[in-house]
Design an enzyme around this catalytic site. Sequence first.
Site, PDB file in Angstrom:
ATOM      1  N   GLU A  91      43.698  20.360   2.698  1.00 26.50           N
ATOM      2  CA  GLU A  91      44.192  19.638   1.529  1.00 26.50           C
ATOM      3  C   GLU A  91      43.215  19.563   0.369  1.00 26.50           C
ATOM      4  O   GLU A  91      43.584  19.126  -0.719  1.00 26.50           O
ATOM      5  CB  GLU A  91      44.650  18.219   1.922  1.00 26.50           C
ATOM      6  N   LYS A 126      47.208  19.440  12.257  1.00 24.92           N
ATOM      7  CA  LYS A 126      46.905  18.042  11.945  1.00 24.92           C
ATOM      8  C   LYS A 126      45.465  17.701  12.294  1.00 24.92           C
ATOM      9  O   LYS A 126      44.787  18.423  13.014  1.00 24.92           O
ATOM     10  CB  LYS A 126      47.857  17.107  12.692  1.00 24.92           C
ATOM     11  N   ASP A 129      49.424   9.929   4.259  1.00 27.14           N
ATOM     12  CA  ASP A 129      48.232  10.570   4.821  1.00 27.14           C
ATOM     13  C   ASP A 129      46.965  10.191   4.065  1.00 27.14           C
ATOM     14  O   ASP A 129      45.871  10.228   4.618  1.00 27.14           O
ATOM     15  CB  ASP A 129      48.378  12.101   4.805  1.00 27.14           C
ATOM     16  N   TYR A 185      44.256  20.290   8.398  1.00 30.41           N
ATOM     17  CA  TYR A 185      44.392  19.112   7.547  1.00 30.41           C
ATOM     18  C   TYR A 185      43.514  18.000   8.125  1.00 30.41           C
ATOM     19  O   TYR A 185      43.488  17.788   9.342  1.00 30.41           O
ATOM     20  CB  TYR A 185      45.845  18.629   7.494  1.00 30.41           C
ATOM     21  N   HIS A 237      42.553  14.748   5.801  1.00 28.95           N
ATOM     22  CA  HIS A 237      42.923  13.487   5.143  1.00 28.95           C
ATOM     23  C   HIS A 237      41.948  12.371   5.525  1.00 28.95           C
ATOM     24  O   HIS A 237      42.321  11.346   6.098  1.00 28.95           O
ATOM     25  CB  HIS A 237      44.365  13.097   5.492  1.00 28.95           C
ATOM     26  N   ARG A 297      54.171  21.778  15.096  1.00 30.12           N
ATOM     27  CA  ARG A 297      53.644  22.939  14.388  1.00 30.12           C
ATOM     28  C   ARG A 297      52.485  23.550  15.173  1.00 30.12           C
ATOM     29  O   ARG A 297      51.928  22.934  16.076  1.00 30.12           O
ATOM     30  CB  ARG A 297      53.181  22.533  12.982  1.00 30.12           C
TER      31      ARG A 297
END
Length: 373
Positions: A118, A75, A270, A94, A96, A15
């Site tokens: 998130e 990510k 995650d 993101y 996490h 991505r």
Amino acid sequence: MRIGVPKEIKNHEYRVGLTPASVREAVAHGHEVFVERAAGTVIGLTDEQYRAAGATLLDTADEVFAQAELIVKVKEPQAEECRRLRPDQVLFTYLHLAPDRPQTEALLAAGVTAIAYETVTDAHGGLPLLAPMSEVAGRMAVQAGAAHLEKSKGGAGVLLGGVPGVAPGKVAILGGGVVGYNAALMAVGLGAEVTVIDRSLDRLRWLDSQFGNRIRTLYANRQNIEASAFDADLVIGAVLVPGAATPHLLGRQDLAQLRPGSVLVDVAIDQGGCFETSRPTTHTDPTYVVDGIVHYCVANMPGAVARTSTFALNNATLPFVLALAGKGWRQAVQDDPQLRNGLNTQAGLLTCQAVATALDLPWTDPVQLIGLP
């Protein structure tokens, strides 16, 4: 503002933070965009498309990080990326952090302002930047689980849809949110026998209204979780506590009660995972077996369908990217309390309470940090 888009370097992560169309929007708003060469090539987003959209192409990630005031990724930053971050930068991706102390400490040490997709919310308490990837992951969970039920992949040799004269496979979905709903949609479409478990009665009523008698809904208590999982061929962990570590719904001792060759797909990996025996895997080596039970715990499931995922994610993130670039992070989070919920670190301070609780670290209220009354 100078916006940087580096190429993702996590295992089998294809991505990209901004599509050419998103770059064009940012440039139209007066911003400069720096994109690492070949950042999107493998999913059909060419350097020529980025250049035509107004991006400046740079040869290396070092150059992108050096130029950018706002880093837009997909990510969480890997160790080498964390070392490139600076106190005057904003990182939007993101993260996490709850199960990941090393990354948390690296971001705090860098002093970067890190805003996590998130934990950004909407006016109804939803998670608008997590939702598109949850939709993808929920649908993929059934696809992956069905494939790994095949005997050649370690499973029991069960076809989820069955055939005439043979009962269909059973799917237990732990969590009825966005992931759970999309998993149920796919499992029902395959013809499986589906049970969805959730602790929200309102959500169970909504699921019942959507599926009718095509699924069974159960309230989330220990007895229902165990009974459904022990009787299932495929168990999908779809529980999310925003920003926090996910509770374990099945322990190591429970594996002996599961059907031999059944598959656990842990979409919550995650955030630490729904199952005690879960540990992150990659698309290169997606599964492992514990006590005869196949575990699929890929930490970036949507990366396998990277083109679809990239466009879905950009549809949700672009307005926030434009707000951060147009106003600066401080004014943007002052104006938008939902974006403020995404603020995880700033100037060496941890500003997400759920992460602080999970890691037993000090927490700083972001409201006080930005000077709001």
